[in-house]
Scaffold this active site. Structure first.
Site, PDB file in Angstrom:
ATOM      1  N   ASN A 108      -0.882  12.811   5.968  1.00 54.43           N
ATOM      2  CA  ASN A 108      -0.406  12.235   7.179  1.00 54.43           C
ATOM      3  C   ASN A 108      -1.454  12.144   8.150  1.00 54.43           C
ATOM      4  O   ASN A 108      -1.356  11.784   9.287  1.00 54.43           O
ATOM      5  CB  ASN A 108       0.830  12.985   7.833  1.00 54.43           C
ATOM      6  CG  ASN A 108       2.172  12.929   7.158  1.00 54.43           C
ATOM      7  OD1 ASN A 108       1.980  11.903   6.175  1.00 54.43           O
ATOM      8  ND2 ASN A 108       2.888  13.489   7.555  1.00 54.43           N
TER       9      ASN A 108
ATOM     10  N   THR B 160       6.879  20.232   4.986  1.00 55.12           N
ATOM     11  CA  THR B 160       6.380  20.167   3.716  1.00 55.12           C
ATOM     12  C   THR B 160       6.404  21.789   3.403  1.00 55.12           C
ATOM     13  O   THR B 160       5.898  22.386   4.243  1.00 55.12           O
ATOM     14  CB  THR B 160       5.167  19.391   3.702  1.00 55.12           C
ATOM     15  OG1 THR B 160       5.485  18.020   4.097  1.00 55.12           O
ATOM     16  CG2 THR B 160       4.687  19.719   2.326  1.00 55.12           C
TER      17      THR B 160
ATOM     18  N   LYS C 207      -0.143  17.584   7.686  1.00 59.10           N
ATOM     19  CA  LYS C 207      -0.538  17.918   6.254  1.00 59.10           C
ATOM     20  C   LYS C 207      -1.479  16.779   5.999  1.00 59.10           C
ATOM     21  O   LYS C 207      -1.807  15.772   6.887  1.00 59.10           O
ATOM     22  CB  LYS C 207       0.695  17.703   5.292  1.00 59.10           C
ATOM     23  CG  LYS C 207       1.483  16.534   5.216  1.00 59.10           C
ATOM     24  CD  LYS C 207       2.528  16.348   4.175  1.00 59.10           C
ATOM     25  CE  LYS C 207       3.347  15.246   4.297  1.00 59.10           C
ATOM     26  NZ  LYS C 207       4.627  15.386   3.434  1.00 59.10           N
TER      27      LYS C 207
ATOM     28  N   LYS D 153       4.827  -1.951   8.426  1.00 54.40           N
ATOM     29  CA  LYS D 153       6.180  -0.974   7.697  1.00 54.40           C
ATOM     30  C   LYS D 153       7.312  -1.755   7.822  1.00 54.40           C
ATOM     31  O   LYS D 153       7.814  -2.128   8.952  1.00 54.40           O
ATOM     32  CB  LYS D 153       6.173   0.202   8.439  1.00 54.40           C
ATOM     33  CG  LYS D 153       6.733   1.440   7.869  1.00 54.40           C
ATOM     34  CD  LYS D 153       6.772   2.743   8.624  1.00 54.40           C
ATOM     35  CE  LYS D 153       7.723   3.796   8.125  1.00 54.40           C
ATOM     36  NZ  LYS D 153       7.287   4.968   8.499  1.00 54.40           N
TER      37      LYS D 153
ATOM     38  N   VAL E  83       0.912  -1.243   0.008  1.00 51.88           N
ATOM     39  CA  VAL E  83       0.003  -0.067   0.034  1.00 51.88           C
ATOM     40  C   VAL E  83       0.897   1.304  -0.126  1.00 51.88           C
ATOM     41  O   VAL E  83       0.131   2.220  -0.038  1.00 51.88           O
ATOM     42  CB  VAL E  83      -0.853   0.015   1.205  1.00 51.88           C
ATOM     43  CG1 VAL E  83      -2.028  -1.009   1.156  1.00 51.88           C
ATOM     44  CG2 VAL E  83      -0.191  -0.178   2.492  1.00 51.88           C
TER      45      VAL E  83
ATOM     46  N   ASP F  91       2.553   8.597  10.549  1.00 52.23           N
ATOM     47  CA  ASP F  91       4.092   9.091   9.863  1.00 52.23           C
ATOM     48  C   ASP F  91       4.495   9.830  11.153  1.00 52.23           C
ATOM     49  O   ASP F  91       4.602  11.053  10.847  1.00 52.23           O
ATOM     50  CB  ASP F  91       3.751   9.668   8.818  1.00 52.23           C
ATOM     51  CG  ASP F  91       5.312   9.586   7.733  1.00 52.23           C
ATOM     52  OD1 ASP F  91       6.216   9.420   8.318  1.00 52.23           O
ATOM     53  OD2 ASP F  91       5.242   9.766   6.574  1.00 52.23           O
TER      54      ASP F  91
ATOM     55  N   VAL G 283       5.213  -0.205   2.905  1.00 51.49           N
ATOM     56  CA  VAL G 283       4.044  -0.484   3.665  1.00 51.49           C
ATOM     57  C   VAL G 283       3.146  -1.658   3.250  1.00 51.49           C
ATOM     58  O   VAL G 283       2.707  -1.427   1.995  1.00 51.49           O
ATOM     59  CB  VAL G 283       3.403   0.751   4.233  1.00 51.49           C
ATOM     60  CG1 VAL G 283       2.268   0.374   5.140  1.00 51.49           C
ATOM     61  CG2 VAL G 283       4.065   1.745   4.878  1.00 51.49           C
TER      62      VAL G 283
ATOM     63  N   ASP H 217       5.217  17.613  10.857  1.00 54.83           N
ATOM     64  CA  ASP H 217       5.085  17.430   9.473  1.00 54.83           C
ATOM     65  C   ASP H 217       3.244  17.134   9.381  1.00 54.83           C
ATOM     66  O   ASP H 217       3.030  16.335   8.557  1.00 54.83           O
ATOM     67  CB  ASP H 217       5.460  16.292   9.343  1.00 54.83           C
ATOM     68  CG  ASP H 217       5.656  15.894   7.572  1.00 54.83           C
ATOM     69  OD1 ASP H 217       5.714  16.965   6.801  1.00 54.83           O
ATOM     70  OD2 ASP H 217       5.869  14.892   7.041  1.00 54.83           O
TER      71      ASP H 217
ATOM     72  N   GLY I 162       8.635   3.494  -0.310  1.00 56.99           N
ATOM     73  CA  GLY I 162       9.295   4.587  -0.096  1.00 56.99           C
ATOM     74  C   GLY I 162      10.746   4.215  -0.197  1.00 56.99           C
ATOM     75  O   GLY I 162      11.163   2.986  -0.328  1.00 56.99           O
ATOM     76  N   SER I 163      11.760   5.258  -0.051  1.00 58.58           N
ATOM     77  CA  SER I 163      13.130   4.719   0.167  1.00 58.58           C
ATOM     78  C   SER I 163      13.541   3.766   1.150  1.00 58.58           C
ATOM     79  O   SER I 163      14.734   3.174   1.241  1.00 58.58           O
ATOM     80  CB  SER I 163      14.176   6.204   0.126  1.00 58.58           C
ATOM     81  OG  SER I 163      13.907   6.817   1.064  1.00 58.58           O
ATOM     82  N   PHE I 164      12.829   3.853   2.389  1.00 64.22           N
ATOM     83  CA  PHE I 164      13.180   3.458   3.550  1.00 64.22           C
ATOM     84  C   PHE I 164      12.691   1.796   3.304  1.00 64.22           C
ATOM     85  O   PHE I 164      13.254   1.013   3.914  1.00 64.22           O
ATOM     86  CB  PHE I 164      12.303   3.953   4.387  1.00 64.22           C
ATOM     87  CG  PHE I 164      10.819   3.856   4.291  1.00 64.22           C
ATOM     88  CD1 PHE I 164      10.011   2.769   4.624  1.00 64.22           C
ATOM     89  CD2 PHE I 164      10.122   4.948   3.781  1.00 64.22           C
ATOM     90  CE1 PHE I 164       8.682   2.654   4.607  1.00 64.22           C
ATOM     91  CE2 PHE I 164       8.637   4.918   3.546  1.00 64.22           C
ATOM     92  CZ  PHE I 164       8.220   3.948   3.791  1.00 64.22           C
ATOM     93  N   GLY I 165      11.891   1.464   2.611  1.00 69.25           N
ATOM     94  CA  GLY I 165      11.234   0.120   2.521  1.00 69.25           C
ATOM     95  C   GLY I 165       9.693   0.363   1.801  1.00 69.25           C
ATOM     96  O   GLY I 165       9.641   1.044   0.773  1.00 69.25           O
TER      97      GLY I 165
END
Length: 519
Positions: free
Chosen positions: A349, A382, A346, A250, A227, A362, A235, A344, A230-233
């Site tokens: 999130n 952001t 927004k 995650k 779903v 997040d 979800v 953050d 990202g660069s981290f891995g």
């Protein structure tokens, strides 16, 4: 701080209800002729006039007159159903027999299992389908019948052992004291519990079973869908095999966060989520690791991002905007109480759960250990939501979150952030110096305008909230809100996401859900 029970499973059974009734404003819901949307393609769509000759009325109390029937039996479509909610994990349970006033569930024949990772209440929301709802509205216009709240016992029940040497009077006293101590630990077994914000009572069974298995591994989960990436891995939507509950998993590659110096951010997210228990923050259920990866298991909040709903509707009315802002204010207040700045805020999130309450997610950009007098200088966030003091590099504190709350409220009311520009540098110039412009009072009423002016004060020391969240809560814009009632989620949201089931993949971008699932 959250009390941590031993890991275990809460087993819930629903038995029966007695004395349910329609709320006053819906008392005639089943008395009027309805469109064929009442039921699809069968004999259940007869209007109330069909019952004059030959068909028996099903119930005359509680307002449940003229419920559609099939061969004299009430359509299960118009029987009450329950939404079990435990730590933001939500499950529908339909009643199977009886009448809308006195429905029967499957009882001990069907058990619903919830993973216990912390002490929290079990909430049972009761609804019935609205025959007047237009086609395609799903469950979003269902009629609320009331709620049952239970504080389960999170220890396995003990048997009382009599002292054979004690006298009869001493044994009776010891038994009474034991029973009193047991009751104080919470509800266990089958109980009748009164319905709040409605009528009647519900018979429900709850039993905690300690989990004696070893540590969790990825093998304990069935991987369903990706779903997010990202660069981290990534979800993933997963199902825990022993309880069948759906979660968001995650996965974070250790090599990635080490090479990008993201270890502190990752640990910050885990630290924040592990210690906080707030109804408007996505709960962290479990964490575990393999040699290559870290795993965070979070509640799968299924109503979609606020961003999705705001894009679809362009802007929200003032009551809906106030409701979301108030719930977010409680979430940020909780974080600040733990000396955490969120940084953050927004629409991307902020998630909505099935009922329409918000859930903040997040926490990778959180700043920990920020006391009231502390300042930090990290440039993050952001662009549309950055506070002036952050852009100026002057150092900032918790009040940056009140600036972003103001930006979010402005965007919900008008459709765009207050200083938005496609050119990022021009947007930064506007954030630092452009006067705040408002549309007409039909869009931004005077109380909202006053609140926004005070939240979007460029001087953080003069900004509303600089002396704590209580001064924001006291603003006239929120005068009708009972904050204790809000924190207990006792307000029924005016908008409920139209979720067909509790696997809401239709609300997710197709690019996110078309990826083959593997760890």
């Amino acid at each position: 701080m959250v009390k941590a029970p031993k890991p275990g499973i809460l087993v819930v059974t629903l038995h029966e209800g007695q004395g349910f009734s329609l709320p006053e404003q819906h008392r005639n819901a089943f008395n009027q002729p309805h469109s064929s949307s009442m039921s699809s393609g069968n004999a259940l769509s007869r209007s109330s006039s069909s019952y004059v000759n030959g068909a028996r009325p099903q119930t005359s109390s509680g307002g449940f007159n003229n419920i559609p029937t099939n061969h004299g039996r009430i359509s299960t479509k118009y029987m009450p159903y329950a939404l079990l909610d435990f730590d933001k994990v939500q499950v529908f349970v339909n009643s199977v027999e009886g009448t809308p006033e006195n429905p029967l569930w499957a009882g001990s024949n069907t058990q619903y299992k919830f993973d216990v990772s912390r002490v929290t209440e079990l909430v049972v929301h009761l609804y019935i389908r609205n025959p007047s709802a237009p086609p395609g509205s799903g469950r979003s216009q269902d009629i609320f019948l009331g709620v049952v709240r239970i504080n389960p016992r999170f220890e396995e029940r003990q048997q009382f052992v009599e002292d054979p040497k004690a006298s009869k009077k001493e044994r009776e006293k010891a038994a009474a004291e034991f029973a009193s101590r047991e009751r104080a630990l919470g509800i266990a077994g089958e109980q009748w519990v009164d319905v709040q914000y409605g009528t009647g009572k519900l018979k429900i069974g709850v039993e905690y079973v300690e989990n004696r298995a070893g540590k969790l591994t990825i093998e304990d989960f069935e991987l369903l869908k990706v779903v997010g990436k990202g660069s981290f891995g990534k979800v993933m939507q997963v199902r825990k095999k022993d309880t069948n509950r759906i979660y968001a998993l995650k996965t974070i590659r250790k090599a990635h966060i080490i090479s990008r110096s993201e270890v502190a951010h990752t640990l910050a997210e885990r630290s924040v989520l592990a210690q906080i228990n707030n109804p408007f923050i996505v709960p962290l259920k479990f964490t575990f690791q393999s040699p290559e990866k870290l795993y965070f298991v979070l509640a799968f909040v299924n109503g979609g991002e606020l961003f999705h709903h705001l894009q679809k509707e362009q802007r929200f009315d003032v009551n809906r905007s106030r409701f979301y802002t108030a719930e977010l204010l409680c979430a940020l207040e909780c974080l600040h109480g733990f000396n955490v700045i969120y940084r953050d805020l927004k629409p991307e999130n902020i998630l909505l759960d099935y009922q329409g309450h918000i859930a903040l997610c997040d926490f990778g950009l959180c700043k920990l250990d920020m006391k009231d007098e502390d300042r930090t200088n990290t440039f993050c966030g952001t662009p549309e939501y950055l506070a002036p003091e952050l852009l100026l590099g002057q150092g900032y504190n918790k009040t940056v979150d009140w600036w972003t709350l103001g930006v979010l409220l402005y965007e919900m009311l008008t459709g765009l952030p207050p200083f938005y520009d496609e050119n990022t540098n021009e947007m930064y110039r506007k954030i630092l110096g452009e006067p705040l412009h408002f549309p007409g009072t039909e869009v931004v009423p005077p109380a909202a305008k006053d609140l926004l002016t005070k939240l979007l004060n460029r001087d953080p020391q003069q900004r509303l909230g600089a002396n704590g969240s209580a001064e924001i809560k006291a603003h006239p814009f929120f005068h009708a809100i009972d904050w204790r009632k809000l924190l207990q989620r006792k307000y029924e949201p005016a908008f409920k996401p139209s979720v067909v089931c509790l696997l809401p993949l239709s609300l997710l971008p197709s690019a996110m859900t078309s990826v083959l699932t593997f760890d």
